[in-house]
Design a protein around this motif. Structure first.
Motif, short mmCIF file in Angstrom:
data_model
loop_
_atom_site.label_atom_id
_atom_site.label_comp_id
_atom_site.label_asym_id
_atom_site.label_seq_id
_atom_site.Cartn_x
_atom_site.Cartn_y
_atom_site.Cartn_z
N PRO A 37 0.80 -1.46 -0.27
CA PRO A 37 -0.24 0.29 0.22
C PRO A 37 1.32 1.22 0.03
O PRO A 37 1.51 0.93 0.74
CB PRO A 37 -0.81 -0.06 1.15
CG PRO A 37 -0.86 -1.75 1.72
CD PRO A 37 0.51 -1.71 1.22
N VAL A 38 0.04 2.11 -0.92
CA VAL A 38 1.19 3.34 -1.15
C VAL A 38 0.38 4.56 -1.45
O VAL A 38 -0.34 4.49 -1.65
CB VAL A 38 2.27 3.93 -2.60
CG1 VAL A 38 3.22 2.33 -2.29
CG2 VAL A 38 2.04 2.94 -3.13
N LEU B 115 -1.75 0.43 -4.80
CA LEU B 115 -1.51 -0.58 -4.29
C LEU B 115 -0.34 -1.02 -5.51
O LEU B 115 -0.51 -0.76 -6.29
CB LEU B 115 -2.12 -1.93 -4.31
CG LEU B 115 -3.07 -2.23 -3.50
CD1 LEU B 115 -4.60 -3.34 -3.61
CD2 LEU B 115 -2.55 -2.64 -1.75
N LYS B 116 0.86 -1.34 -5.35
CA LYS B 116 2.25 -1.29 -5.61
C LYS B 116 2.46 -2.28 -5.53
O LYS B 116 2.73 -3.43 -4.30
CB LYS B 116 2.87 -0.27 -5.28
CG LYS B 116 4.22 0.11 -5.92
CD LYS B 116 6.11 0.29 -5.77
CE LYS B 116 6.58 0.30 -6.49
NZ LYS B 116 8.12 1.17 -5.80
N PRO B 117 2.99 -2.99 -6.64
CA PRO B 117 2.96 -4.52 -6.97
C PRO B 117 4.84 -4.53 -7.28
O PRO B 117 4.58 -4.26 -8.20
CB PRO B 117 2.02 -5.11 -8.29
CG PRO B 117 1.17 -3.95 -8.78
CD PRO B 117 2.23 -3.19 -8.19
N LEU C 10 -8.61 0.64 1.78
CA LEU C 10 -7.55 -0.26 1.80
C LEU C 10 -7.30 -1.82 2.53
O LEU C 10 -7.64 -2.55 1.60
CB LEU C 10 -6.63 0.10 0.55
CG LEU C 10 -5.55 -0.41 0.51
CD1 LEU C 10 -6.16 -0.25 -1.23
CD2 LEU C 10 -4.01 0.50 -0.52
N LEU C 11 -7.59 -1.35 3.37
CA LEU C 11 -7.34 -1.99 4.47
C LEU C 11 -8.37 -3.02 3.91
O LEU C 11 -8.16 -4.26 4.37
CB LEU C 11 -7.00 -1.52 5.82
CG LEU C 11 -6.04 -0.91 6.27
CD1 LEU C 11 -5.77 -0.43 7.10
CD2 LEU C 11 -4.44 -1.93 5.77
N ILE D 292 1.37 -10.04 0.54
CA ILE D 292 0.93 -8.54 1.65
C ILE D 292 1.41 -7.60 2.51
O ILE D 292 2.22 -8.09 3.60
CB ILE D 292 -0.49 -8.43 1.99
CG1 ILE D 292 -1.05 -9.25 0.87
CG2 ILE D 292 -1.51 -7.04 2.08
CD1 ILE D 292 -3.03 -9.18 1.13
N VAL D 293 2.40 -6.65 2.36
CA VAL D 293 3.58 -5.72 2.92
C VAL D 293 1.90 -4.97 4.26
O VAL D 293 1.05 -4.15 3.77
CB VAL D 293 4.01 -5.31 2.37
CG1 VAL D 293 5.14 -4.04 2.76
CG2 VAL D 293 4.63 -5.81 1.25
N ALA D 294 2.04 -5.18 5.25
CA ALA D 294 1.69 -3.82 6.37
C ALA D 294 1.46 -2.76 5.58
O ALA D 294 3.08 -2.96 5.51
CB ALA D 294 0.78 -4.25 7.67
#
Lengths: 74, 981
Positions: free
Chosen positions: B198-199, B209-211, B284-285, B302-304
């Motif tokens: 998430p950015v 969201l950045k993949p 988003l969360l 998934i990065v918190a």
């Protein structure tokens, strides 16, 4: 006849080119022709040239910003 | 940042002047000395990179080495559309390593030797001028190009190959396409995982969201052009072989994973992905939590997100809140689950109250409380009281519970819907309730049954007093203690309780009085007393006012209803506190709006089981008034004032906070009932207004035209004379008199009057139907004409003109109201009409607008105006509704009042608040009048209730009024006498 600020890269030595800003005359077709004068915020006024924000970032001013601070001394 | 100036030789020399040197060194020298060169070059090429980036970004014109005599267009530089990609080729053979550099875009490449190349910088990225086209070349620096300007390849001898690779190649190789022959190549194209980060787009306040595709030793962002990364493994051991690691992207797998994101409804936004519409962090969360398993199955990690240094937990959350009724309270219990963590709802309360969304979890992560929870439970959190491990909510705040909990979780809440209240007016109520009044009574009874206080805020004139009396009767008759008790049918003559005891029957049950305390303005005491006696004669009433009032609490406790004033309540607080009141009722309850006032504190300090406030304007100035009202009827419903101010008053009054408005409305709505006259209009009698246009009688018309022509000619001849205006006004009056009856201007007139004939014809019809008629006229002489007619017909009538002495005026009003034989009341509009109570008001009133034309519609003299004026002679018969009558009477009433009461030279319209207070403060009329004075014209309408009630008193007073001290008592006696009768 119109005038335009055009940036130039001139060779300081064979491996280093430095920038400058010049007022260049443009002909009726809008083609850039000859150098008129070095461009500064003061010199462009008589030519009716408006500075864009980009020009302000790059064009020369009479009093350089670095003169206000000692900067990196060797 | 004026780059051109910064990069001028002089500026550079000044900038890098040695500290102790007197003179700056030339730039050439600075660039040649090994101490200064790195510093100068770092600054110079850094600024040049910025300069060229700006030039390229904005497509600014750029020339190369333009001279004074050259044409600028001949040396103009073109900006490249794309960046150049360096291609490195290594071929290891026995002679060493052959190293080649080629540049290109897409698949086409070329050797630097084939073009005219000028490197402008020696930093990464390199800026190259290729045949007057400016290129940016990331991955290499300008120096790397220089060897290839003259030759295609460079041969690195075996003994220098490791040094060369370490110093020149290793840094650039990762960002270039590399092909190697003769080396050991290790290729890897396994996509290990795809990181989903998430950015935040700070400028647009959006979370996306950045993949990021993670391979062993390299990672690529989505949309990145590079398809491979090359790295060199150069062992320290010179004998060991150099290994080339080649990491190639697996496009197919990457596309599959991106397809999963799109399949979940995310939309591409550049190189990022976002939810359509919702782009805030909680949304988003929520998305990540909901689709976590699907994403992880698809190969995502998934990065918190990290917000303000807090690592947010990505876990499913759930909340469960229940409540149970327990006496006057609701017990509230709840549990919250966040992933593996489970904790009581109570722990969440402080965060809900201060709207802090970050709740710390035991594993050092933070739970982001969903916005939905705030919307649902914040109000509940602010209302519940913590008592040990339990949460309690006062019963009066049941609406908070209704909004926070689903119906299945809500206990049986009080049902105060008037539709569901079973009530039939008692036989002891000597009045019939209109439908809206019946609804109001049921509403009050609903609150009474549940022990809630209530504020009846109907418009004035809708019968708040009657509705309250009906509730008091209901309470009296349904009280368990009075069941079977014989209730005396009438009150004693002295106003005290009078029991009708049967001497031959043993008195078994104790009669329990109602014990209702009604606090009201002094001017209303007698009105309430009279209405209680009329509508509820079974209630024992004691007016607790005046110096001879009872001083014994036990005596007061023997009455059903005790009437007292705010002033007396303040004086007798100790006495009133001793009596156990079942009801405390405030009439004109806006009197307690100032929470700091002594009266307000005293009234709120009195204890009672049931509380009712009556006011047409419960909120006058600010929401603080509402707090005071609620604090009286249902204490603690809105919390302490400080908390109320922070939660509701400031957000609403300062910021117009809709959410706070909704919350406040939800809390107070069940306890306020307000109906306007417009709302209940269907329940009120129909207004019938008939306008009769009268024709002038022939002789009357002739005289009218004569006067009109004469006046017109005179005005025209003196057009510029200032006297013309006065003359016009005089003429208008004369014409008005002629239109009414020529006898008003000429006593010798013998002809008829059209208006007089029409009025008398309608009058007869009305009188025969048994109605009463009010006559208004501003010409006393005109009224006399009617009087002569009445006397000739030997009819009884009331009479009110300027010649009637003040004490007689009240009697005339009373005669008209109470004597059925008096059907007609000719009345000088300037003297003021004592407005009757709605139920005693005559059903008909007649006004003669031609006689008293309103200023705003008064016609102008002249040919056109005369016609208008003729049409304005009309006769209005209006069986009036309360509102209509009130409006009609208001003007005339005030006119008479002003004449009698205003100081010399000052109209009542210009009275200041102080003057009002001085005259009427003790009658509690001044406050209303002051309030209305501030708003100008409105006071005539709103204040009329008061004006009407004290009008008989007004009519009896001449000159300046001073109601202080004994005069006040005398005034009250006069008023009481009027009301009692």
């Amino acid at each position: 006849m119109t005038f335009q600020v055009v940036f130039n890269l001139y060779p300081f030595n064979e491996s280093l080119y430095l920038p400058s800003a010049n007022i260049i005359r443009a002909d009726a077709d809008g083609q850039l022709t000859h150098f008129v004068q070095r461009a500064t915020t003061d010199t462009i006024i008589p030519y009716g040239i408006g500075l864009t924000p980009q020009d302000r970032t790059t064009v020369a001013y009479r009093r350089p910003a670095f003169a206000q601070s000692p900067g990196n001394k060797v | 940042m004026h780059i051109v100036d910064l990069l001028s030789p002089k500026a550079l020399e000044t900038k890098f002047k040695p500290t102790k040197a007197r003179v700056a060194l030339p730039l050439a020298q600075l660039l040649s000395e090994k101490d200064t060169r790195p510093l100068v070059e770092r600054f110079l090429f850094g600024q040049l990179d910025v300069f060229l980036s700006e030039i390229t970004r904005h497509r600014l014109p750029l020339t190369l080495d333009a001279q004074r005599k050259t044409l600028a267009k001949d040396v103009l530089v073109t900006h490249a559309r794309e960046e150049l990609v360096p291609h490195l080729f290594f071929n290891k053979n026995a002679e060493g390593i052959e190293y080649r550099l080629r540049l290109g875009m897409g698949e086409s490449t070329w050797s630097p030797r084939e073009r005219n190349i000028l490197p402008l910088t020696n930093t990464d990225p390199a800026w190259l001028l290729v045949d007057y086209v400016l290129f940016r070349v990331p991955g290499i620096n300008g120096n790397m190009v220089k060897p290839f300007r003259q030759k295609d390849s460079v041969l690195i001898p075996p003994d220098k190959e490791r040094v060369y690779f370490r110093q020149f190649i290793a840094k650039s190789i990762r960002r270039s396409r590399v092909e190697a022959e003769g080396f050991r190549v290790e290729k890897n194209d396994t996509l290990r995982t795809t990181r989903l980060e998430p950015v935040e787009n700070v400028l647009e306040h959006r979370w996306l969201l950045k993949p990021v595709f993670e391979y062993d030793g390299a990672e690529f962002g989505y949309g990145e052009r590079r398809d491979r990364i090359t790295s060199l493994d150069i062992p320290e051991d010179d004998r060991a072989e150099i290994t080339v690691h080649l990491i190639c992207r697996d496009e197919q797998t990457e596309n599959e994973r991106i397809g999963v994101l799109k399949g979940l409804g995310l939309e591409e936004d550049g190189r990022l992905f976002g939810q359509p519409g919702e782009n805030n962090l909680p949304a988003l969360l929520f998305f990540l939590t909901r689709h976590r398993r699907e994403l992880e199955r698809a190969g995502y990690t998934i990065v918190a997100p990290l917000v303000d240094g807090k690592m947010l937990a990505l876990a499913a959350c759930d909340i469960s809140v229940r409540s149970e009724a327990a006496g006057d309270w609701f017990d509230v219990q709840g549990r919250v689950t966040v992933g593996l963590h489970n904790f009581p709802f109570q722990k969440l309360l402080p965060f809900l109250r201060r709207h802090d969304p970050y709740f710390p979890l035991p594993d050092d992560t933070w739970f982001l409380i969903p916005e939905e929870w705030f919307a649902r439970y914040a109000d509940l959190a602010g209302a519940v009281q913590e008592q040990g491990d339990t949460l309690r909510l006062p019963k009066v705040l049941y609406t908070v519970l209704q909004e926070s909990l689903p119906e299945t979780e809500t206990p049986a809440v009080p049902d105060i819907d008037p539709e569901k209240i079973d009530y039939q007016p008692s036989e002891n109520l000597k009045a019939s309730l209109r439908p809206y009044q019946l609804t109001g009574v049921k509403w009050l009874i609903g609150h009474y049954r549940h022990g809630f206080g209530a504020c009846l805020a109907d418009d004035m004139g809708l019968g708040k007093t009657l509705q309250t009396i009906a509730v008091l009767l209901y309470a009296k008759e349904t009280s368990p203690a009075s069941e079977g008790a014989s209730v005396p049918s009438t009150a004693g003559a002295d106003g005290g309780p009078r029991l009708q005891l049967d001497l031959f029957q043993e008195y078994k049950q104790e009669i329990r009085p109602l014990n209702a305390l009604i606090i009201l303005p002094a001017s209303l005491v007698f009105n309430w007393q009279r209405e209680l006696a009329k509508f509820a004669p079974s209630l024992f009433v004691n007016p607790h006012v005046g110096p001879k009032r009872l001083k014994d609490a036990r005596a007061l406790a023997g009455f059903d209803v005790v009437l007292t004033t705010y002033h007396t309540a303040r004086q007798d607080l100790a006495l009133l506190e001793k009596t156990g009141w079942r009801f405390i009722i405030l009439d004109e309850s806006q009197q307690i709006k100032n929470r700091e006032s002594e009266v307000s504190k005293v009234v709120r300090s009195l204890s009672a089981k049931h509380r009712i406030s009556l006011s047409g304007t419960p909120i006058e100035n600010s929401l603080a008034d509402l707090w005071t009202q609620m604090e009286f009827i249902n204490p603690d419903t809105l919390g302490a004032y400080k908390s109320f101010r922070e939660q509701f008053q400031m957000p609403i009054e300062k910021h117009n906070d809709e959410r706070a408005k909704t919350r406040l409305f939800s809390r107070v709505k069940p306890f306020f009932l307000r109906r306007t006259k417009e709302e209940v209009a269907p329940d009120l009698p129909q207004l019938t207004q008939q306008i009769f246009y009268s024709e002038l009688a022939s002789e009357q018309r002739k005289r009218y035209e004569q006067v009109k022509s004469a006046v017109r000619n005179e005005i025209l001849s003196l057009f510029d004379d200032p006297k013309t205006r006065l003359m016009a006004l005089q003429a208008l009056t004369r014409l008005r008199q002629l239109a009414n009856h020529p006898l008003l201007t000429d006593p010798e007139y013998t002809g008829g009057s059209g208006k007089m004939d029409d009025v008398l014809a309608q009058w007869d019809v009305i009188l025969r139907s048994g109605h009463k008629v009010l006559f208004f006229s501003s010409f006393e002489q005109h009224l006399r004409l009617f009087r002569h007619r009445l006397e000739a017909e030997k009819r009884s009538f009331a009479w009110l003109t300027g010649e009637v002495p003040a004490p007689e005026r009240a009697r005339e009003v009373e005669r008209f109201q109470n004597d059925a034989s008096v059907q007609v009341f000719p009345h000088d509009a300037r003297r003021g009409w004592g407005r009757a109570q709605p139920h005693r008001r005559p059903p008909c009133s007649c006004s003669i607008p031609g006689g008293t034309p309103p200023k705003k519609t008064r016609p102008l003299p002249g040919p056109t105006a005369s016609a208008v004026h003729t049409r304005s002679r009309r006769f209005v018969l209006s069986p009036a509704t309360p509102s209509r009558k009130r409006f009609c009477c208001c003007r005339s009433a005030n006119a008479g009042w002003a004449k009698n009461c205003s100081p010399p030279g000052r109209s009542f319209r210009h009275w200041t608040g102080k003057m009002w207070r001085c005259c009427w403060g003790n009658l509690h009329v001044a406050r209303t009048s002051v309030r209305l004075t501030r708003t100008g014209q409105e006071y005539l309408l709103t204040g009329f209730t008061k004006i009407y009630r004290i009008l008989p008193l007004l009519l009896s007073v001449k000159g300046d009024v001073n109601c202080e001290g004994t005069e006040r008592v005398a005034s009250q006696k006069r008023l009481r006498g009027f009301r009692d009768e």
